[in-house]
Design a protein around this motif. Structure first.
Motif, mmCIF file in Angstrom:
data_model
loop_
_atom_site.group_PDB
_atom_site.id
_atom_site.type_symbol
_atom_site.label_atom_id
_atom_site.label_comp_id
_atom_site.label_asym_id
_atom_site.label_seq_id
_atom_site.Cartn_x
_atom_site.Cartn_y
_atom_site.Cartn_z
ATOM 1 N N LEU A 17 0.856 -1.229 -0.001
ATOM 2 C CA LEU A 17 -0.014 0.195 0.011
ATOM 3 C C LEU A 17 0.889 1.247 -0.035
ATOM 4 C CD1 LEU A 17 -2.782 -1.215 2.282
ATOM 5 C CD2 LEU A 17 -2.885 -1.250 0.024
ATOM 6 N N LEU A 18 1.822 1.204 0.780
ATOM 7 C CA LEU A 18 2.842 2.335 0.864
ATOM 8 C C LEU A 18 3.552 2.599 -0.827
ATOM 9 C CD1 LEU A 18 4.404 2.036 4.347
ATOM 10 C CD2 LEU A 18 2.797 3.598 3.661
ATOM 11 N N THR A 19 3.774 1.453 -1.169
ATOM 12 C CA THR A 19 4.629 1.602 -2.491
ATOM 13 C C THR A 19 3.583 2.187 -3.520
ATOM 14 O OG1 THR A 19 5.925 -0.306 -2.066
ATOM 15 C CG2 THR A 19 5.590 0.288 -4.191
ATOM 16 N N ALA A 20 2.510 1.746 -3.529
ATOM 17 C CA ALA A 20 1.158 2.143 -4.434
ATOM 18 C C ALA A 20 1.167 3.699 -4.271
ATOM 19 C CB ALA A 20 -0.168 1.424 -4.259
ATOM 20 N N THR A 21 0.932 4.085 -2.926
ATOM 21 C CA THR A 21 0.752 5.439 -2.822
ATOM 22 C C THR A 21 2.167 6.288 -2.997
ATOM 23 O OG1 THR A 21 -0.323 4.889 -0.616
ATOM 24 C CG2 THR A 21 0.500 7.019 -0.886
ATOM 25 N N GLY A 22 3.269 5.905 -3.017
ATOM 26 C CA GLY A 22 4.387 6.433 -3.715
ATOM 27 C C GLY A 22 4.354 6.584 -5.167
ATOM 28 N N SER A 23 3.506 5.600 -5.882
ATOM 29 C CA SER A 23 3.411 5.575 -7.349
ATOM 30 C C SER A 23 2.536 6.725 -7.535
ATOM 31 C CB SER A 23 3.203 4.360 -7.884
ATOM 32 O OG SER A 23 1.590 4.138 -7.479
ATOM 33 N N LEU A 24 1.462 7.159 -6.476
ATOM 34 C CA LEU A 24 0.607 8.242 -6.823
ATOM 35 C C LEU A 24 1.351 9.621 -6.885
ATOM 36 C CD1 LEU A 24 -2.323 6.975 -4.825
ATOM 37 C CD2 LEU A 24 -2.020 6.580 -7.189
ATOM 38 N N PHE A 25 2.420 9.581 -5.852
ATOM 39 C CA PHE A 25 3.002 10.993 -5.917
ATOM 40 C C PHE A 25 3.778 11.007 -7.117
ATOM 41 C CE2 PHE A 25 2.081 10.607 -1.201
ATOM 42 C CZ PHE A 25 1.768 11.759 -0.907
ATOM 43 N N LEU A 88 -0.084 -0.921 -11.112
ATOM 44 C CA LEU A 88 -0.952 -0.988 -9.697
ATOM 45 C C LEU A 88 -1.569 -2.341 -9.566
ATOM 46 C CD1 LEU A 88 -2.271 2.604 -9.529
ATOM 47 C CD2 LEU A 88 -0.457 1.578 -8.088
ATOM 48 N N SER A 103 6.524 -5.128 -3.110
ATOM 49 C CA SER A 103 6.720 -3.772 -2.771
ATOM 50 C C SER A 103 8.165 -3.368 -3.176
ATOM 51 C CB SER A 103 6.779 -3.685 -1.222
ATOM 52 O OG SER A 103 6.909 -2.321 -0.780
#
Length: 158
Positions: A17-25, A88, A103
């Motif tokens: 989930l943190l990796t996915a969120t990083g990809s949003l940034f 994703l 991740s």
């Protein structure tokens, strides 16, 4: 009717989930990154790219280079968007069974995407060859897809 399948989500899925969120940034970074190239090239919204005719008609070498680099920045952004959704989905599915590996691969994919974008817009590289600095990220994405396929196969054969 087949019995329901229970899925235990490992605690390490938080890394996914943190990796996915990083990809949003990273996606937002790509969007903001195009703006200075657009401004330098003088290409107004909503025009997406400088045309070949526009570049050819420009006599000023600096302006020609600015138009070219704007197209490279825009293409790097589009290439990211084309790959982000498959990335994703693969990350989320692969992470169900392989959360740490997925991740790590996802984080490295993000590094590759930054190198791809910055390499694509290097002033010392012609024809977008600088993008090859991060092209290896595609191999990680394919790896994630393979891991996701394995998770799907395991669900079907469980």
């Amino acid at each position: 009717m087949a019995p329901l399948l229970t899925v235990d989500i490992p605690q390490e899925y938080g890394y996914v989930l943190l990796t996915a969120t990083g990809s949003l940034f990273l996606s937002t970074w790509h969007a903001f990154r195009v703006s200075p190239f657009r401004k330098a090239a003088g290409v107004n919204y909503p025009t997406q790219y400088a045309t070949d005719e526009q570049i050819a008609a420009t006599a000023d070498a600096n302006k020609k280079k600015a138009l070219y680099l704007f197209n490279c920045a825009q293409r790097a952004h589009y290439n990211f968007m084309e790959n982000h959704t498959p990335f994703l989905v693969s990350l989320f599915v692969a992470g169900l069974k392989f959360p740490v590996a997925a991740s790590v691969m996802g984080a490295l994919w993000g590094v590759g995407r930054v190198l791809y974008a910055t390499g694509y817009t290097r002033k010392d590289k012609e024809s977008g060859k600088g993008r090859l600095m991060g092209a290896w990220a595609s191999l990680l994405q394919i790896g994630l897809m393979g891991m996701a396929a394995k998770v799907g196969y395991d669900f079907v054969t469980a």
